[in-house]
Write an enzyme that holds these catalytic residues in place. Structure first.
Site, PDB file in Angstrom:
ATOM      1  N   ASP A 253     -41.152  29.310  -1.662  1.00 24.73           N
ATOM      2  CA  ASP A 253     -41.691  28.659  -2.848  1.00 24.73           C
ATOM      3  C   ASP A 253     -40.739  28.955  -4.024  1.00 24.73           C
ATOM      4  O   ASP A 253     -39.936  29.895  -3.946  1.00 24.73           O
ATOM      5  CB  ASP A 253     -43.096  29.211  -3.121  1.00 24.73           C
ATOM      6  CG  ASP A 253     -43.676  28.760  -4.447  1.00 24.73           C
ATOM      7  OD1 ASP A 253     -43.719  27.536  -4.675  1.00 24.73           O
ATOM      8  OD2 ASP A 253     -44.055  29.628  -5.253  1.00 24.73           O
TER       9      ASP A 253
ATOM     10  N   ASP B  15     -41.569  28.512  -8.047  1.00 23.73           N
ATOM     11  CA  ASP B  15     -42.150  29.099  -9.256  1.00 23.73           C
ATOM     12  C   ASP B  15     -42.921  30.379  -8.954  1.00 23.73           C
ATOM     13  O   ASP B  15     -43.819  30.402  -8.105  1.00 23.73           O
ATOM     14  CB  ASP B  15     -43.075  28.096  -9.937  1.00 23.73           C
ATOM     15  CG  ASP B  15     -42.294  27.014 -10.660  1.00 23.73           C
ATOM     16  OD1 ASP B  15     -41.260  27.343 -11.274  1.00 23.73           O
ATOM     17  OD2 ASP B  15     -42.699  25.845 -10.597  1.00 23.73           O
TER      18      ASP B  15
ATOM     19  N   SER C  44     -41.484  23.096  -3.422  1.00 25.01           N
ATOM     20  CA  SER C  44     -42.100  23.303  -4.729  1.00 25.01           C
ATOM     21  C   SER C  44     -42.904  22.091  -5.153  1.00 25.01           C
ATOM     22  O   SER C  44     -42.490  20.943  -4.951  1.00 25.01           O
ATOM     23  CB  SER C  44     -41.022  23.572  -5.785  1.00 25.01           C
ATOM     24  OG  SER C  44     -41.612  23.634  -7.072  1.00 25.01           O
ATOM     25  N   ALA C  45     -44.052  22.382  -5.764  1.00 22.42           N
ATOM     26  CA  ALA C  45     -44.868  21.321  -6.346  1.00 22.42           C
ATOM     27  C   ALA C  45     -44.420  21.015  -7.774  1.00 22.42           C
ATOM     28  O   ALA C  45     -45.054  20.230  -8.466  1.00 22.42           O
ATOM     29  CB  ALA C  45     -46.339  21.740  -6.335  1.00 22.42           C
TER      30      ALA C  45
END
Length: 293
Positions: free
Chosen positions: A44, A46, A159-160
């Site tokens: 991931d 963030d 990542s979103a």
């Protein structure tokens, strides 16, 4: 592993919490036996590759880099803060089911991304945004990423967030490598370079996984180190072909007392308020040492 850095971290550090020590040792053994040629990292971005705070002061995630930029103005900030106040507690609430969360996350991302168009965000702003932000990678992230490149181990960053900005942050830290692929939300731009929407599909917290891509390079790599900071990140390895072992590492950044046991039940290793990549690096060194011996 008797005298290794990894062994000492597991034995002595309060930052490193393990729910099932015997299960973890078995996974590490399989990873070491498989060597670097069977390995891939799924990470991931963030608050995983990036710090969650520096000396107790919160720092920007990639969205924060964008949202705190001076050219966006108070109206944009007011609207994004309102969205975060509404949806972020839903994302963090472990009592709300995934089925309930997903449509709410889609609502949040759709509205947040329409604000980028409304605010007139230009792709030329990214470099200045990063220079003026507090976003920082965790200590030793550069060492880890450079080591993975040297060993030709694929790294999938899921990542979103906003992929364009994530690539610019990696570029800022000189960590754009050929072994690294970013799966995220990338923007469409008009002829003037202004954001005019997102390229499908939308990537949110609960659909980011290896099944999002088809990469032949990953198909023969059945050992996975997965690193994230939320329980949703545990799904990132979905789509891995015939996995042999998936070793999960979770950064627990906030609500530590409240969430520690839940994280220990779900992640193989929980790194408690740890702003470094010391543990993932120790795992890699353990595998590398056996491969080269």
């Amino acid at each position: 592993m008797a005298h290794s850095k990894l062994a000492s971290l597991l034995q002595a550090s309060k930052r490193v919490q393990v729910g099932d020590p015997a299960g973890l040792q078995e996974k590490i053994r399989k990873m070491v036996d498989g060597g670097t040629s069977n390995l891939q990292f799924i990470v991931d971005f963030d608050y995983t590759l990036t710090r969650s705070h520096k000396n107790g002061t919160p720092v920007d995630c990639s969205w924060g880099v964008l949202e705190n930029y001076k050219k966006l103005g108070p109206d944009y900030v007011k609207k994004t803060n309102a969205l975060r106040s509404k949806y972020h507690p839903i994302e963090l609430d472990l009592s709300i089911s995934l089925e309930e969360k997903i449509p709410r996350m889609v609502e949040w991302y759709t509205q947040a991304n329409s604000l980028l168009t409304e605010a007139g965000v230009h792709k030329d702003w990214y470099e200045d945004m990063i220079k003026n932000s507090t976003c920082e990678l965790r200590d030793d992230t550069d060492t880890l990423m450079i080591s993975l490149e040297e060993l030709k181990i694929p790294v999938l960053i899921l990542s979103a967030g906003l992929g364009d900005l994530i690539l610019e942050i990696l570029k800022h830290y000189q960590l754009v490598h050929t072994n690294t692929k970013v799966v995220s939300n990338f923007c469409n731009y008009d002829e003037e370079g202004l954001i005019c929407g997102l390229k499908p599909p939308m990537i949110h917290m609960y659909n980011k996984s290896e099944s999002s891509i088809h990469d032949p390079e990953l198909e023969h790599r059945h050992n996975v180190v997965l690193i994230g900071d939320s329980l949703g990140d545990l799904h990132m390895a979905e789509g891995v072909k015939n996995p042999n072992v998936i070793l999960t590492i979770g950064f627990l950044n906030n609500k530590i007392e409240e969430n520690l046991e839940k994280y220990k039940e779900n992640f193989d290793v929980v790194l408690v308020d740890d702003q470094t990549m010391e543990f993932p690096l120790a795992i890699l060194e353990e595998i590398k040492a056996k491969t080269s011996s």
